[in-house]
Design a protein around this motif. Structure first.
Motif, mmCIF file in Angstrom:
data_model
loop_
_atom_site.group_PDB
_atom_site.id
_atom_site.type_symbol
_atom_site.label_atom_id
_atom_site.label_comp_id
_atom_site.label_asym_id
_atom_site.label_seq_id
_atom_site.Cartn_x
_atom_site.Cartn_y
_atom_site.Cartn_z
ATOM 1 N N LYS A 1 11.944 -5.972 6.547
ATOM 2 C CA LYS A 1 10.949 -6.167 5.493
ATOM 3 C C LYS A 1 11.279 -7.334 4.567
ATOM 4 O O LYS A 1 10.529 -7.609 3.647
ATOM 5 C CB LYS A 1 10.853 -4.905 4.632
ATOM 6 C CG LYS A 1 10.360 -3.704 5.378
ATOM 7 C CD LYS A 1 10.101 -2.577 4.401
ATOM 8 C CE LYS A 1 9.528 -1.397 5.162
ATOM 9 N NZ LYS A 1 9.119 -0.325 4.277
ATOM 10 N N VAL B 1 16.258 -5.617 -1.232
ATOM 11 C CA VAL B 1 15.754 -4.306 -0.800
ATOM 12 C C VAL B 1 16.926 -3.358 -0.560
ATOM 13 O O VAL B 1 16.994 -2.261 -1.138
ATOM 14 C CB VAL B 1 14.918 -4.421 0.505
ATOM 15 C CG1 VAL B 1 14.271 -3.088 0.822
ATOM 16 C CG2 VAL B 1 13.886 -5.508 0.378
ATOM 17 N N TYR C 1 18.498 0.029 -2.759
ATOM 18 C CA TYR C 1 18.731 1.387 -2.269
ATOM 19 C C TYR C 1 20.192 1.814 -2.365
ATOM 20 O O TYR C 1 20.478 2.983 -2.606
ATOM 21 C CB TYR C 1 18.158 1.568 -0.857
ATOM 22 C CG TYR C 1 16.658 1.687 -0.951
ATOM 23 C CD1 TYR C 1 16.084 2.857 -1.432
ATOM 24 C CD2 TYR C 1 15.824 0.621 -0.663
ATOM 25 C CE1 TYR C 1 14.717 2.965 -1.600
ATOM 26 C CE2 TYR C 1 14.455 0.718 -0.822
ATOM 27 C CZ TYR C 1 13.904 1.898 -1.294
ATOM 28 O OH TYR C 1 12.563 2.010 -1.480
ATOM 29 N N ALA D 1 12.752 -7.983 -3.498
ATOM 30 C CA ALA D 1 12.286 -6.834 -2.739
ATOM 31 C C ALA D 1 10.760 -6.799 -2.671
ATOM 32 O O ALA D 1 10.151 -5.735 -2.688
ATOM 33 C CB ALA D 1 12.840 -5.540 -3.340
#
Lengths: 651, 101
Positions: A30, A176, A180, A40
Motif C-alpha cells: 500500500k 504505514v 502499526y 501513510a
C-alpha cells in the motif's frame, strides 16, 4: 548484577517482531507512492493515530528512565512525567491543526507553506536531522543496555538487532508499518503497565518484600549513637581479637567516611553517617571491586553464581511501616501512596574510590529516608538545586521544565504523525487520544516506580532495569512480557525517528532545497536508501555512545528542538510580520545556541570531557530558559529588519 | 483492524475561516489556563519546595495531588476543546458514521 537470560522474553519478543514484520510486508503493497511512504496516504484512523502517538512518544527513556529514577530517587522522576505530558497541551492547542492545514509530509512543509523559501527548507531539514539523531542515540543505547542483562548478549548485538529490525520495518512500508508498530507498542505498554500496577497494589507493602519468592537481605544499620566512637562500633559488631575495624581517611578515602572491617578474613566496608540531630549511624554496605587485571570482586568474593562466588544483593525495601506493621495486604492507589508517606524507606547512595594501584572500588550504601521526603521533589542530584539557596540550581530546574513543556510540540518525529490522518478534526481527535493514553501511562509510572523502590528486586548498579526487575519480583512470565515490551518500545520510537529523518533528507533537502527532479517512484526508492543510511548511522552511534546516560541525551534533544523549532512554528502562526529570513535565522540560532550551551555546561564537563564541572562556562546546564527566548528574539529582530516593501501582501 | 485502516483520505471537515479563528481563540484560552496551572506548579517546586510536603487530603501531599491534577487537567481540557470544536461544525459532517465503522 548477574542476570539469567530469559528464554521466555526472547520468545515473546520474537512473536511481537514476527507480527510487526509480517504486517509490514503485507502493508508494503500500500505504500508505493511518496504520500503512502511518508504519510501513510493520510488514511490512518484517528484512534489508531492517537495510540500510535503514545507509541511514538513513550520512548525507552520514558519507560525505563522515569521508572528507574522514581525507584531510586522518588518523586523527582515524576517531574519528568508531568513535563513530558504538559508539552502535549502546546501540541494540541497551538500547533496541531495549523500544522495539518499547512503541510504535507514534513514540518518544513508547514513552515515554508507561506514563503516557498529554500533557506527555510534547509534550516528545518538540518534541525530535523540534528534533533532526530540526538534522540536516536539514547534509544539505540537503550537497546544495548537492555539486551545484556536480558539475553546475555554483548551491547553491540542489541544495537545491531534493533537497528536491523527497524530498518526492515521502515523500508517495507514506511509510515504505514511504522504506525502499526507504534500502535502495537503503545497498546501493549499501556495494558501491561496497568497489569503491573494492579499486581503491585494487590501485593501491598512489606518490610520484608519477597523477590520472586526469595527473601530480601537486610543490611545492618548500627545506631543511633551520640558519638562516633570506634569502641562502641566494635562492641556492637561483636568483633573478636583477630578482627579489625579501621577508619579510612587516607588518599582517595579522605572525607568519604568509610570504615574497613576485616572479619573472618573477609573485607567489608561500613559507611558512617550523621543525621541532622547529630546522631551517628554505621551502615553495612556492598561493594564491587574492579582489579587492574579486570577481575571483579563482590563483597570480598569473586563475582559469580558458583560455589565460593557471590553477587550484589538486590535492594529496595521499606524499613518501617506505620504502626510498626510488617505487611499491609492489598492497598488502594491513594492508600498505597499515603502509606509510603508515613513509612521509612531505604534508598541507596554510592561512592567510587580509585586507588593508586588501578583498583576501582564502587561502594553502595543504604540511606534510610522518610517517606515524606521520598514523595517530595529535590532528592535527585540534578534537582537538589531547588532545595539549595543558589539561584543557578533553581534556574536550571526552571529551564528543564520549560524545555519539556516546549519540546514536545517541536519534535519532528511527533509532528509528522499529523500528516497521517485525513483532516484537522482527525488531527485534533488523535491528539486527545494521545494525551489520554500518555497521561494515563505517566500516572502509572509513579506506582511502578514506587513499586520497584519497595520490591526488594533493584539492581544498585543499573537504574534502567528497575521496571523489568519489578516485573521479575512478581513472576517470570511478567518479566518476559515487560522485557519484550521494553524492546518493542525502542523499535516504535526508532522507526518514527528514521522516517522523520529520511523525509527531511529526500523531501526537504534533495527535492526542495537542491531542486533534484524526482518522480514519485524515485522519491520512495531514495527515501528507502536514506532510511537504511540513517539506520546504519544510528547503529554506529548506538555502539559508540554505549557508556552514555540515556535520559540525559533525551533532555538535550528536547532543548534543541524547543529552541530551534518552536519559535519558528509559533511566530509563523501568530505574528503576521514573520519573514522567511526571520524563520531561517531563528532556527539556526536556536539550534546552534542550545547545542553550544549544552557543550559548555557543567553536565558536559563532567560527563563528556571528564573535567571539573565547577569550571563550566555557562551558569547552569539546561539551555532552554535562555535559548528559547533567544530564538523568539532573533526571529522578531530579523523579521523586522527584512520586512517586504509592500505591506499589503501579508495575508 | 481493517475498519480502522485506510478509509478515504478525503477530509470530512469543511473548514471555513470563522471556524478556524474560533478554534484558534478557544485553543489559546485553554492553553493559557493550563500555562497558569503548570507555571504555578513549576514555580512552587522551584521557590518553595517545602510546601509540596503539605498533606492536602487522603494522606496525599501537595506534590502528588498537584502532579495528578496537572495530568488529569490536560486530558479534561483536551476533551473540552474537542467537544466544543465538534459542536462548532455543521451537523452535516460525517464523523459519527466514520467512528461506527
Amino acid at each position: 548484577m548477574i542476570y539469567e537470560p530469559s528464554l521466555m522474553a526472547v520468545l515473546v519478543f520474537g512473536v511481537i517482531v514476527a507480527i510487526t514484520l509480517g504486517l509490514s510486508f503485507w502493508l508494503g503493497a500500500k505504500a508505493k507512492s511518496s504520500k503512502g511512504y511518508f504519510a501513510a496516504g493520510g488514511g490512518i484512523h484517528w484512534f489508531i493515530n492517537g495510540v500510535a502517538f503514545a507509541g511514538d512518544y513513550l520512548s525507552a527513556a520514558s519507560f525505563l528512565g522515569i521508572c528507574g529514577m522514581i525507584a531510586f530517587y522518588g518523586y523527582d522522576g515524576f517531574l519528568y512525567s508531568i513535563g513530558y505530558l504538559a508539552g502535549w497541551i502546546v501540541a494540541l492547542f497551538v500547533i496541531a491543526e495549523p500544522l495539518k492545514r499547512m503541510g504535507r509530509f514534513t514540518f518544513a512543509d508547514a513552515l515554508d507553506s507561506k514563503f516557498q523559501s529554500r533557506g527555510i527548507k534547509l534550516a528545518a531539514a538540518i534541525s530535523t536531522l540534528v534533533v532526530s539523531i540526538f534522540y536516536l542515540i539514547p534509544q539505540m543505547v537503550g537497546a544495548g543496555v537492555l539486551i545484556t542483562p536480558l539475553l546475555g548478549f554483548p551491547h553491540y548485538v542489541g544495537v545491531l538487532m534493533v537497528g536491523t529490525i527497524v530498518i526492515l520495518i521502515v523500508v517495507t512500508a514506511g509510515m504505514v508499518s511504522t504506525t502499526y508498530v507504534q500502535f502495537l507498542k503503545g497498546s501493549l505498554l499501556v495494558i501491561f503497565s496497568t497489569v503491573l500496577t494492579v499486581l503491585i497494589l494487590q501485593r501491598g507493602l512489606s518490610t520484608d518484600p519477597e523477590n520472586n519468592g526469595k527473601p530480601t537481605h537486610h543490611f545492618q544499620i548500627i545506631g543511633p549513637a551520640a558519638f562516633n566512637d570506634i569502641d562502641y562500633w566494635k562492641s556492637e559488631l561483636k568483633l573478636n581479637n583477630q578482627d579489625t575495624l579501621i577508619p579510612l581517611d587516607q588518599g582517595a578515602w579522605v572525607k568519604k567516611d568509610f570504615l574497613q572491617l576485616t572479619k573472618d578474613n573477609k573485607v567489608s566496608y561500613w559507611k558512617l553517617t550523621e543525621n541532622p540531630e547529630h546522631q551517628f549511624f554505621l551502615s553495612e554496605t556492598q561493594y564491587k571491586q574492579k582489579n587492574k587485571n579486570g577481575s571483579i570482586i563482590i563483597n570480598g568474593l569473586p563475582q559469580g553464581t558458583g560455589e565460593g562466588q557471590t553477587d550484589l544483593y538486590p535492594v529496595g525495601r521499606i524499613s518501617k511501616l506505620p504502626n510498626n506493621e510488617t505487611k499491609t495486604g492489598p492497598l488502594g492507589p491513594a492508600e498505597f501512596l499515603s502509606t509510603i508517606r508515613e513509612s521509612e524507606l531505604i534508598l541507596w547512595g554510592s561512592d567510587t574510590i580509585k586507588e593508586k594501584d588501578g583498583t576501582v572500588l564502587t561502594i553502595y550504601f543504604p540511606k534510610p529516608t522518610s517517606g515524606q521526603k521520598v514523595l517530595s521533589p529535590g532528592n535527585h542530584p540534578k534537582f537538589a538545586g531547588i532545595r539549595g539557596d543558589e539561584l543557578s540550581g533553581k534556574l536550571n530546574f526552571l529551564s528543564l521544565m520549560l524545555a519539556l513543556f516546549c519540546g514536545t510540540a517541536s519534535l519532528p518525529h511527533i509532528l509528522i504523525r499529523y500528516y497521517t490522518v485525513k483532516d484537522q478534526a482527525s488531527a485534533r481527535k488523535s491528539t486527545i487520544v494521545g494525551i489520554g493514553s500518555i497521561g494515563y501511562f505517566y500516572i502509572l509510572t509513579l506506582f511502578m516506580g514506587f513499586g520497584a523502590m519497595t520490591s526488594g528486586a533493584l539492581d544498585v548498579t543499573n537504574t534502567n532495569m528497575a521496571a523489568p526487575l519489578l516485573a521479575k519480583s512478581i513472576g517470570d512470565w511478567l518479566f518476559a512480557i515487560i522485557s519484550a515490551i521494553a524492546f518493542t518500545t525502542v523499535l516504535g520510537t526508532v522507526s518514527g525517528l528514521i522516517i522523520a529523518s529520511s523525509g527531511a533528507v529526500v523531501h526537504d533537502l534533495m527535492s526542495s532545497f537542491m531542486k533534484i527532479e524526482m518522480n514519485d517512484f524515485a522519491k520512495v526508492r531514495i527515501a528507502k536508501i536514506a532510511s537504511v543510511v540513517v539506520g546504519v548511522i544510528a547503529i554506529i552511534l548506538g555502539i559508540l555512545f554505549e557508556k552514555f546516560n540515556v535520559n540525559y541525551l533525551v533532555g538535550w534533544a528536547f532543548s534543541v528542538a524547543a529552541s530551534a523549532n518552536l519559535p519558528a512554528l509559533v511566530m509563523l502562526l501568530f505574528w503576521s510580520k514573520t519573514t522567511k529570513q526571520g524563520i531561517t535565522v531563528a532556527i539556526f540560532t536556536g539550534m546552534i545556541s542550545s547545542l553550544t550551551w549544552i557543550l559548555l555546561s557543567a553536565d558536559s564537563y563532567k560527563g563528556i570531557y571528564g573535567l571539573d564541572p565547577a569550571d563550566a562556562i555557562v551558569p547552569f546546564s539546561q539551555p532552554g530558559l535562555v535559548t528559547i527566548p533567544l530564538g523568539f528574539l532573533t526571529l522578531v529582530i530579523v523579521s523586522l529588519l527584512t520586512q517586504p516593501k509592500s505591506m499589503g501582501t501579508e495575508n | 483492524m481493517a475498519g480502522f485502516d485506510h478509509g478515504s483520505n478525503e477530509p470530512d471537515e469543511q473548514e471555513n475561516i470563522e471556524t478556524i479563528n474560533r478554534n484558534t481563540r478557544l485553543g489559546l484560552k485553554l492553553f493559557t489556563v493550563y500555562l497558569i496551572l503548570y507555571g504555578g506548579f513549576v514555580f512552587l517546586n522551584t521557590f518553595s519546595p517545602a510546601k509540596m510536603e503539605i498533606v492536602v487530603f487522603a494522606g496525599l501531599n501537595l506534590a502528588i495531588v498537584y502532579g495528578f491534577t496537572l495530568i488529569i487537567a490536560a486530558f479534561v481540557l483536551a476533551i473540552i476543546y474537542g467537544w466544543i470544536c465538534r459542536n462548532d461544525l455543521s451537523s452535516s459532517n460525517s464523523e459519527n458514521e466514520e467512528v461506527a465503522q
